[in-house]
Write an enzyme that holds these catalytic residues in place. Structure first.
Site, PDB file in Angstrom:
ATOM      1  N   ASP A   1      -2.973  -8.049   4.003  1.00 44.86           N
ATOM      2  CA  ASP A   1      -3.859  -7.050   3.370  1.00 44.86           C
ATOM      3  C   ASP A   1      -3.143  -5.764   2.966  1.00 44.86           C
ATOM      4  O   ASP A   1      -3.631  -5.044   2.093  1.00 44.86           O
ATOM      5  CB  ASP A   1      -5.132  -6.774   4.207  1.00 44.86           C
ATOM      6  CG  ASP A   1      -4.952  -5.808   5.375  1.00 44.86           C
ATOM      7  OD1 ASP A   1      -3.807  -5.538   5.769  1.00 44.86           O
ATOM      8  OD2 ASP A   1      -5.984  -5.336   5.904  1.00 44.86           O
TER       9      ASP A   1
ATOM     10  N   LYS B   1     -11.744   5.290  11.694  1.00 48.82           N
ATOM     11  CA  LYS B   1     -12.126   4.919  10.323  1.00 48.82           C
ATOM     12  C   LYS B   1     -10.869   4.373   9.653  1.00 48.82           C
ATOM     13  O   LYS B   1      -9.987   5.118   9.266  1.00 48.82           O
ATOM     14  CB  LYS B   1     -12.640   6.155   9.584  1.00 48.82           C
ATOM     15  CG  LYS B   1     -13.673   5.881   8.507  1.00 48.82           C
ATOM     16  CD  LYS B   1     -13.211   5.012   7.359  1.00 48.82           C
ATOM     17  CE  LYS B   1     -12.403   5.745   6.319  1.00 48.82           C
ATOM     18  NZ  LYS B   1     -11.698   4.819   5.394  1.00 48.82           N
TER      19      LYS B   1
ATOM     20  N   GLU C   1      -9.664   1.661   3.651  1.00 44.36           N
ATOM     21  CA  GLU C   1     -10.459   0.616   2.992  1.00 44.36           C
ATOM     22  C   GLU C   1      -9.602  -0.400   2.242  1.00 44.36           C
ATOM     23  O   GLU C   1     -10.060  -1.511   1.984  1.00 44.36           O
ATOM     24  CB  GLU C   1     -11.506   1.234   2.061  1.00 44.36           C
ATOM     25  CG  GLU C   1     -10.972   2.137   0.971  1.00 44.36           C
ATOM     26  CD  GLU C   1     -10.884   3.604   1.410  1.00 44.36           C
ATOM     27  OE1 GLU C   1     -10.392   3.851   2.527  1.00 44.36           O
ATOM     28  OE2 GLU C   1     -11.280   4.481   0.612  1.00 44.36           O
TER      29      GLU C   1
ATOM     30  N   SER D   1      -3.416  11.765   2.441  1.00 46.14           N
ATOM     31  CA  SER D   1      -2.931  12.585   1.323  1.00 46.14           C
ATOM     32  C   SER D   1      -3.425  14.033   1.426  1.00 46.14           C
ATOM     33  O   SER D   1      -4.383  14.334   2.147  1.00 46.14           O
ATOM     34  CB  SER D   1      -3.405  11.971   0.010  1.00 46.14           C
ATOM     35  OG  SER D   1      -4.811  12.026  -0.043  1.00 46.14           O
TER      36      SER D   1
ATOM     37  N   GLU E   1      -1.520  14.967   9.170  1.00 48.86           N
ATOM     38  CA  GLU E   1      -0.173  14.448   8.860  1.00 48.86           C
ATOM     39  C   GLU E   1      -0.223  13.947   7.430  1.00 48.86           C
ATOM     40  O   GLU E   1      -0.872  12.947   7.133  1.00 48.86           O
ATOM     41  CB  GLU E   1       0.184  13.313   9.817  1.00 48.86           C
ATOM     42  CG  GLU E   1       0.275  13.762  11.259  1.00 48.86           C
ATOM     43  CD  GLU E   1       0.782  12.665  12.187  1.00 48.86           C
ATOM     44  OE1 GLU E   1       0.839  11.505  11.774  1.00 48.86           O
ATOM     45  OE2 GLU E   1       1.112  12.987  13.335  1.00 48.86           O
TER      46      GLU E   1
ATOM     47  N   CYS F   1       5.638   7.815   3.984  1.00 50.79           N
ATOM     48  CA  CYS F   1       5.499   9.265   3.842  1.00 50.79           C
ATOM     49  C   CYS F   1       6.813   9.985   4.087  1.00 50.79           C
ATOM     50  O   CYS F   1       7.109  10.989   3.455  1.00 50.79           O
ATOM     51  CB  CYS F   1       4.446   9.775   4.809  1.00 50.79           C
ATOM     52  SG  CYS F   1       4.861   9.447   6.534  1.00 50.79           S
TER      53      CYS F   1
ATOM     54  N   GLU G   1       4.434  13.845  -4.892  1.00 47.40           N
ATOM     55  CA  GLU G   1       4.684  12.607  -4.150  1.00 47.40           C
ATOM     56  C   GLU G   1       4.216  11.425  -5.006  1.00 47.40           C
ATOM     57  O   GLU G   1       3.055  11.369  -5.418  1.00 47.40           O
ATOM     58  CB  GLU G   1       3.903  12.637  -2.839  1.00 47.40           C
ATOM     59  CG  GLU G   1       4.159  11.414  -1.980  1.00 47.40           C
ATOM     60  CD  GLU G   1       3.258  11.369  -0.750  1.00 47.40           C
ATOM     61  OE1 GLU G   1       2.040  11.562  -0.893  1.00 47.40           O
ATOM     62  OE2 GLU G   1       3.784  11.123   0.345  1.00 47.40           O
TER      63      GLU G   1
ATOM     64  N   LYS H   1       4.269  23.312   5.425  1.00 43.61           N
ATOM     65  CA  LYS H   1       3.752  23.549   4.067  1.00 43.61           C
ATOM     66  C   LYS H   1       2.661  22.511   3.766  1.00 43.61           C
ATOM     67  O   LYS H   1       1.818  22.249   4.622  1.00 43.61           O
ATOM     68  CB  LYS H   1       4.900  23.555   3.061  1.00 43.61           C
ATOM     69  CG  LYS H   1       5.954  24.653   3.381  1.00 43.61           C
ATOM     70  CD  LYS H   1       6.855  24.958   2.207  1.00 43.61           C
ATOM     71  CE  LYS H   1       8.015  24.025   2.113  1.00 43.61           C
ATOM     72  NZ  LYS H   1       8.954  24.324   1.030  1.00 43.61           N
TER      73      LYS H   1
ATOM     74  N   GLY I   1       1.501  19.126   6.179  1.00 43.03           N
ATOM     75  CA  GLY I   1       0.673  18.940   7.356  1.00 43.03           C
ATOM     76  C   GLY I   1       0.414  20.184   8.170  1.00 43.03           C
ATOM     77  O   GLY I   1       1.016  21.235   7.958  1.00 43.03           O
TER      78      GLY I   1
HETATM   79  P1  NAD Z   1      -5.925   9.020   1.471  1.00 46.55           P
HETATM   80  O1  NAD Z   1      -5.886  10.461   1.791  1.00 46.55           O
HETATM   81  O2  NAD Z   1      -6.485   8.595   0.172  1.00 46.55           O
HETATM   82  O3  NAD Z   1      -6.752   8.209   2.577  1.00 46.55           O
HETATM   83  C1  NAD Z   1      -6.430   8.254   3.949  1.00 46.55           C
HETATM   84  C2  NAD Z   1      -7.678   7.947   4.761  1.00 46.55           C
HETATM   85  O4  NAD Z   1      -8.627   8.983   4.551  1.00 46.55           O
HETATM   86  C3  NAD Z   1      -8.362   6.633   4.367  1.00 46.55           C
HETATM   87  O5  NAD Z   1      -8.855   5.998   5.524  1.00 46.55           O
HETATM   88  C4  NAD Z   1      -9.516   7.129   3.509  1.00 46.55           C
HETATM   89  O6  NAD Z   1     -10.609   6.245   3.475  1.00 46.55           O
HETATM   90  C5  NAD Z   1      -9.885   8.411   4.211  1.00 46.55           C
HETATM   91  N1  NAD Z   1     -10.631   9.375   3.394  1.00 46.55           N
HETATM   92  C6  NAD Z   1     -10.565   9.550   2.049  1.00 46.55           C
HETATM   93  N2  NAD Z   1     -11.415  10.533   1.670  1.00 46.55           N
HETATM   94  C7  NAD Z   1     -12.015  10.995   2.795  1.00 46.55           C
HETATM   95  C8  NAD Z   1     -12.964  12.012   3.068  1.00 46.55           C
HETATM   96  N3  NAD Z   1     -13.481  12.770   2.100  1.00 46.55           N
HETATM   97  N4  NAD Z   1     -13.340  12.225   4.345  1.00 46.55           N
HETATM   98  C9  NAD Z   1     -12.814  11.492   5.347  1.00 46.55           C
HETATM   99  N5  NAD Z   1     -11.923  10.504   5.162  1.00 46.55           N
HETATM  100  C10 NAD Z   1     -11.508  10.258   3.900  1.00 46.55           C
HETATM  101  O7  NAD Z   1      -4.439   8.508   1.666  1.00 46.55           O
HETATM  102  P2  NAD Z   1      -3.876   7.058   1.343  1.00 46.55           P
HETATM  103  O8  NAD Z   1      -3.745   6.926  -0.133  1.00 46.55           O
HETATM  104  O9  NAD Z   1      -4.648   6.053   2.114  1.00 46.55           O
HETATM  105  O10 NAD Z   1      -2.427   7.158   2.012  1.00 46.55           O
HETATM  106  C11 NAD Z   1      -1.324   7.656   1.368  1.00 46.55           C
HETATM  107  C12 NAD Z   1      -1.053   9.083   1.782  1.00 46.55           C
HETATM  108  O11 NAD Z   1      -0.878   9.154   3.193  1.00 46.55           O
HETATM  109  C13 NAD Z   1       0.243   9.601   1.186  1.00 46.55           C
HETATM  110  O12 NAD Z   1       0.076  10.909   0.719  1.00 46.55           O
HETATM  111  C14 NAD Z   1       1.205   9.566   2.362  1.00 46.55           C
HETATM  112  O13 NAD Z   1       2.276  10.445   2.261  1.00 46.55           O
HETATM  113  C15 NAD Z   1       0.304   9.913   3.486  1.00 46.55           C
HETATM  114  N6  NAD Z   1       0.887   9.487   4.766  1.00 46.55           N
HETATM  115  C16 NAD Z   1       1.358  10.465   5.625  1.00 46.55           C
HETATM  116  C17 NAD Z   1       1.945  10.092   6.831  1.00 46.55           C
HETATM  117  C18 NAD Z   1       2.433  11.135   7.805  1.00 46.55           C
HETATM  118  O14 NAD Z   1       2.576  10.809   8.984  1.00 46.55           O
HETATM  119  N7  NAD Z   1       2.697  12.358   7.402  1.00 46.55           N
HETATM  120  C19 NAD Z   1       2.057   8.754   7.161  1.00 46.55           C
HETATM  121  C20 NAD Z   1       1.593   7.793   6.272  1.00 46.55           C
HETATM  122  C21 NAD Z   1       1.001   8.182   5.077  1.00 46.55           C
END
Ligand code: NAD
Length: 491
Positions: free
Chosen positions: A99, A181, A184, A235, A256, A289, A386, A455, A458
């Protein structure tokens, strides 16, 4: 409505929520497809505000008994949780490979062992947090780390199992109850995690999993006043939305986020070693990330470095992540593929030169070639934003000062890599403004060490004691050394 369990990649997994120790189907669901071949894997429950409410209620009810246990009493239960993850190791590997497109070999040798360790290490570390004592002239202080309450854990698709356990481990060990959570686009291993917790005998409500989108399920979760903490990885735009919702209830958040980390190669670096590590930035199709995506190379060695790296990149095996020979797999979702290709297209339009890659990869529609772009300005979109795909940029520098200025010249500050003669590399790394930086290496992560960015990358730190500082309420019980005399004039 999907059955309670469905079969994916030979493993039985539930598409439904796990609330108060039971599987709960939602009234609506959404389709899940594999990034490898776009095969439909099943339909996943979409958590409504009512489902989120039920999960929070269960977590709140479970909190009294779970938080009353000592860390030593929670330890055997959490060790059993890790064991149950281990008993399902192959299912976790197959599911996340299917997945999320993660390499099966990486799941087997890296992710699943780390997921187990995320639970056991923090459960054992919690034993060290009991009742710290501070003795002063005036008083004896007993400093407790009390469980904070109900914690929301929200994770992204690029490493769902690893990141969920990295947060659940300390949150549960500290005595909190959790609502997870999952992402998806890759929810299956988080669902299996609930089965492992159930089989381990974690009391109902201690860990709840609510599937669904960010916009509906995630948003309903983070605006709830019953939360004591929100731990989020994802993100920057989502982090802002979460912080905004949490602010209404003054709920502390650990965020993060993304990165645009520098990968610095000094003139005195071992160029072959640096090039081999730089090629690793294409791991997980660049959806990492902490990858060093901006190659900053001293101008005197740039030609030799690029030649060495080209050799490494040409040898990369791109293909099906379930094939043991594969080193680079697919991109998670068609939308992410378009996003990545859009970045490349706009960079080219702005004058960037493609040193390699730059196109979709013929292996499949969700594959993009490992790409390196040069002739990019520091303020160009491709340098500042990014991409979260297999796309790196190359810039050169003439002095350490210039390297530091380029390294620090974005809004991000997650990590970094610096290759060079060790004392030179360390001295330069001290001047780079990030949460962490690797010297002549990449990706070493110890659970005892702090992890997080500065910055836009996080807010806060997790890992080791830092996780417990976040997931606990620190309370000081103060016992005076002398009999206390009430006085308005005393300090
Ligand atoms: P995303 O922010 O789109 O989603 C992350 C999670 O947040 C998902 O479960 C999503 O359903 C949830 N989400 C989205 N909108 C929300 C809201 N309004 N309220 C609550 N939850 C919500 O990120 P993504 O596209 O799944 O992941 C990629 C991003 O994650 C990249 O920017 C990457 O750099 C970052 N990332 C950071 C680290 C770290 O440790 N710093 C590690 C892995 C990924």
């Amino acid at each position: 409505m999907s059955p309670v369990y469905m079969e994916v990649a030979g493993a039985a997994v539930s598409p439904h929520h796990y609330i108060d120790g039971q599987r709960v189907a939602a009234s609506t669901d959404f389709e899940l497809r594999s990034p490898i071949d776009q095969a439909v894997l099943g339909r996943i429950s979409e958590g409504s505000p009512a489902d989120v409410d039920a999960a929070l209620g269960a977590a709140q009810r479970a909190f009294a008994a779970w938080s009353a246990l000592t860390a030593a009493e929670r330890l055997p239960l959490l060790e059993r949780f890790a064991d149950e993850i281990g008993r399902r190791a192959e299912a976790f590997c197959q599911l996340e490979s299917r997945d999320a497109g993660v390499l099966l070999s990486r799941m087997r040798h890296g992710v699943v062992p780390r997921a187990m360790q995320n639970i056991t290490w923090f459960a054992r570390h919690a034993l060290t947090l009991q009742d710290r004592r501070i003795d002063t002239e005036q008083a004896h202080h007993r400093v407790h780390h009390d469980p904070a309450g109900v914690v929301a854990v929200i994770t992204p698709w690029n490493a769902p199992l690893m990141l969920s356990t990295w947060k659940l481990g300390p949150a549960l060990a500290a005595g909190n109850t959790c609502v997870l959570k999952p992402p998806e686009w890759a929810p299956l291993t988080c669902s299996l995690l609930a089965d492992a917790a159930h089989a381990a005998g974690l009391p109902p409500g201690v860990l709840n999993v609510v599937q669904g989108s960010g916009a509906v399920t995630g948003a309903a979760l983070v605006r709830d006043a019953r939360l004591a903490r929100i731990s989020f990885t994802g993100s920057v735009p989502t982090a802002k939305a979460i912080a905004h919702a949490a602010a209404a209830n003054l709920v502390p958040c650990s965020l993060e986020l993304g990165g645009k980390s520098p990968f610095i190669v000094l003139a005195d670096a071992d160029l072959d070693a640096a090039a081999a590590t730089a090629a690793l930035m294409y791991r997980n199709a660049g959806q990492v990330c902490l990858a060093g995506t901006r190659l900053l190379v001293h101008e005197s060695v740039a030609g030799r470095f690029v030649a060495a790296m080209r050799g490494c990149v040409e040898r990369l095996v791109i293909g099906d992540p379930r094939d043991p020979a594969t080193e680079v797999g697919p991109i998670i979702h068609p939308r992410q593929v378009e996003r990545v290709l859009g970045y490349i297209e706009r960079a080219r339009g702005a004058g960037a030169r493609v040193l390699w890659g730059g196109e979709r990869h013929p292996f499949g529609v969700q594959y993009v070639q490992p790409t390196l772009l040069t002739d990019v300005a520091q303020d160009a979109e491709i340098v500042q934003n990014e991409v979260f795909g297999p796309v790196l940029t190359l810039q050169t520098f003439a002095s350490d000062d210039e390297a530091v200025a380029l390294a620090n010249g974005t809004d991000y500050g997650l990590g970094g890599v610096c290759y060079g003669e060790p004392s030179h590399a360390i001295a330069l790394a001290e001047r780079v403004r990030t949460g962490f930086i690797w010297i002549n290496s990449f990706g070493i992560r110890d659970l005892a060490a702090p992890f997080g960015g500065i910055k836009r990358s996080g807010v806060g730190r997790e890992g080791g004691d830092w996780s417990f500082e976040f997931f606990c309420d620190v309370k000081d019980v103060i016992v005076p050394n002398q009999p206390f005399r009430a006085s308005f004039s005393a300090r």
